[in-house]
Design a protein around this motif. Structure first.
Motif, mmCIF file in Angstrom:
data_model
loop_
_atom_site.group_PDB
_atom_site.id
_atom_site.type_symbol
_atom_site.label_atom_id
_atom_site.label_comp_id
_atom_site.label_asym_id
_atom_site.label_seq_id
_atom_site.Cartn_x
_atom_site.Cartn_y
_atom_site.Cartn_z
ATOM 1 N N ALA A 1 0.819 -1.219 0.000
ATOM 2 C CA ALA A 1 0.000 0.000 0.000
ATOM 3 C C ALA A 1 0.851 1.266 0.000
ATOM 4 O O ALA A 1 0.302 2.377 0.033
ATOM 5 N N GLY A 2 2.180 1.104 0.007
ATOM 6 C CA GLY A 2 3.075 2.254 -0.061
ATOM 7 C C GLY A 2 3.711 2.655 1.245
ATOM 8 O O GLY A 2 4.416 3.673 1.314
ATOM 9 N N ALA A 3 3.495 1.888 2.309
ATOM 10 C CA ALA A 3 4.071 2.220 3.609
ATOM 11 C C ALA A 3 5.550 1.844 3.669
ATOM 12 O O ALA A 3 5.992 0.896 3.019
ATOM 13 N N TYR A 4 6.301 2.572 4.482
ATOM 14 C CA TYR A 4 7.676 2.174 4.806
ATOM 15 C C TYR A 4 7.616 1.111 5.891
ATOM 16 O O TYR A 4 6.913 1.274 6.901
ATOM 17 N N THR A 5 8.329 0.007 5.701
ATOM 18 C CA THR A 5 8.308 -1.097 6.671
ATOM 19 C C THR A 5 9.727 -1.537 6.987
ATOM 20 O O THR A 5 10.595 -1.571 6.116
ATOM 21 N N VAL A 6 9.952 -1.890 8.250
ATOM 22 C CA VAL A 6 11.276 -2.334 8.690
ATOM 23 C C VAL A 6 11.109 -3.554 9.593
ATOM 24 O O VAL A 6 10.134 -3.668 10.328
ATOM 25 N N GLY A 7 12.071 -4.471 9.523
ATOM 26 C CA GLY A 7 12.069 -5.650 10.380
ATOM 27 C C GLY A 7 13.303 -5.660 11.263
ATOM 28 O O GLY A 7 14.393 -5.245 10.838
ATOM 29 N N GLN A 8 13.145 -6.109 12.491
ATOM 30 C CA GLN A 8 14.299 -6.236 13.390
ATOM 31 C C GLN A 8 15.247 -7.291 12.837
ATOM 32 O O GLN A 8 14.820 -8.351 12.377
ATOM 33 N N ASN A 9 16.546 -7.014 12.876
ATOM 34 C CA ASN A 9 17.501 -7.960 12.290
ATOM 35 C C ASN A 9 17.791 -9.119 13.241
ATOM 36 O O ASN A 9 17.472 -9.085 14.429
ATOM 37 N N GLN A 10 18.406 -10.158 12.698
ATOM 38 C CA GLN A 10 18.641 -11.376 13.469
ATOM 39 C C GLN A 10 19.579 -11.140 14.646
ATOM 40 O O GLN A 10 19.411 -11.717 15.714
ATOM 41 N N ALA A 11 20.569 -10.273 14.459
ATOM 42 C CA ALA A 11 21.578 -10.071 15.501
ATOM 43 C C ALA A 11 20.987 -9.496 16.783
ATOM 44 O O ALA A 11 21.510 -9.751 17.870
ATOM 45 N N THR A 12 19.907 -8.736 16.680
ATOM 46 C CA THR A 12 19.341 -8.104 17.882
ATOM 47 C C THR A 12 18.000 -8.688 18.311
ATOM 48 O O THR A 12 17.474 -8.310 19.356
ATOM 49 N N ALA A 13 17.420 -9.594 17.517
ATOM 50 C CA ALA A 13 16.121 -10.178 17.869
ATOM 51 C C ALA A 13 16.309 -11.306 18.879
ATOM 52 O O ALA A 13 17.115 -12.213 18.657
ATOM 53 N N LEU A 14 15.569 -11.243 19.968
ATOM 54 C CA LEU A 14 15.633 -12.327 20.947
ATOM 55 C C LEU A 14 15.184 -13.631 20.303
ATOM 56 O O LEU A 14 15.783 -14.685 20.514
#
Length: 349
Positions: A298-311
């Motif tokens: 829909a045009g939103a900016y999206t970000v995912g937490q990276n593996q190095a910092t995700a519990l």
């Protein structure tokens, strides 16, 4: 490989119930039980469990004091077994701040779904804890740089959406604490049972520049505020009379959860579209990936937490693999990424 668990509780009945429930599927083995933290300390050394379940109220040493020592001296995945009271909720959130991976509420006579549902939920949380990176998180916290975010001003109608599960209490706190008070409304879906989300919102409110509340049905969503989905309710965003509002409902579980990150993100994609920004944080499973992909489409900016910092790199991994995120980033950088995206929207407008 079986998951080795040490059960720590001063109640013989609770030790028996937890041991029986954990052993049900065969992939989890209770290698021992302990009656208090002093007993637990010796058994952790001798048995080297993969996960520890821990009560808070115990003789000889409070469970929180023991947890703090354990995470400092021998970081180990811990799942708290908590009482469903206001005091119990506050202590549970403190335990998560001290490094516990997750928690379960002790079953009661009126426990919805009964003891079988409790056992299934407990086993899932133990499996997630066994996959968690508590040692990496402890190191990452010490090394994380802090950058001051001066503004997250955005055009009218903009919105921030966050979703998380296991490890998300601390991850959400980290993101919200970095956001300045001029940011647009923030909506949050964190997998958490009824009875805990109000205290979670109150704790975030104490720690953040934003005003943080538990969402209520038809509550207007205003800038400088964050809204936590109520436990056992889906949170959606709708537009009414030109105003963004929260809608709560107890319709069916989605992606196995209520509140569901997918349900929230799908409503944001539909209602806010390109004026939204979203982040998917630590958690087991795939809830949120589908909704975040709809947001991105829909045009939103999206970000995912990276593996190095995700519990637990489960939900962010699925979102990345399915093309739902524009980019991945360390937890400590996510607030900055969201703020920059909002400023770009403001500039474009």
């Amino acid at each position: 490989m079986s998951i080795k668990v040490l059960v720590v509780d001063d109640s013989a009945l609770i030790r028996e119930v937890l041991s029986r429930m954990l052993s049900r599927d065969g992939d989890i083995v209770v290698v021992g039980t302990a009656t208090d933290p002093i007993d637990a300390r010796e058994k952790i050394k001798a048995l080297d469990p993969d996960v520890v379940t821990l009560d808070i109220e115990m003789p000889n040493m409070n469970g929180l004091a023991f947890l703090e020592k354990l995470m400092r001296l021998r970081p180990t995945p811990v799942v708290m077994v908590s009482t469903l009271t206001k005091k119990g909720a506050s202590e549970t959130l403190l335990a998560l701040e001290l490094g516990a991976v997750d928690f379960v509420a002790k079953p009661s006579a009126e426990f919805e779904g009964g003891i079988e549902a409790f056992g299934a939920g407990l086993r899932d949380k133990i499996r997630a804890a066994a996959k968690s990176d508590v040692r990496g998180r402890a190191i990452g916290r010490a090394d994380a740089p802090r950058m001051s975010i001066k503004t997250a001003a955005a055009p009218n109608g903009a919105l921030i959406a966050l979703g998380a599960s296991t490890g998300g209490v601390e991850a959400i706190r980290t993101v919200l604490a970095e956001l300045p008070a001029d940011c647009p409304p923030v909506v949050i879906a964190q997998h958490m049972p009824a009875g805990f989300t109000n205290r979670f919102a109150a704790r975030l409110d104490e720690l953040c520049a934003l005003t943080v509340v538990e969402a209520a049905d038809r509550m207007p969503l205003v800038a400088g505020h964050a809204y936590v989905a109520r436990g056992d309710y889906h949170l959606r965003v709708e537009r009414s009379s030109g105003q963004l509002k929260a809608r709560l409902a107890q319709d069916d579980l989605a992606s196995g959860h209520r509140p569901s990150v997918d349900v929230l993100f799908e409503s944001v994609a539909r209602t806010v579209g390109p004026l939204a920004v979203g982040a998917i944080l630590t958690g087991m499973g795939r809830d949120g990936a589908r909704g975040l992909k709809l947001m991105r489409d829909a045009g939103a900016y999206t970000v995912g937490q990276n593996q190095a910092t995700a519990l637990v790199y489960g939900m962010p991994r699925v979102a990345f693999e399915e093309g739902a995120v524009v980019e991945q980033a360390p937890l400590e950088a996510i607030a900055g990424r969201l703020a920059n995206a909002l400023v770009r929207l403001k500039t474009a407008a």
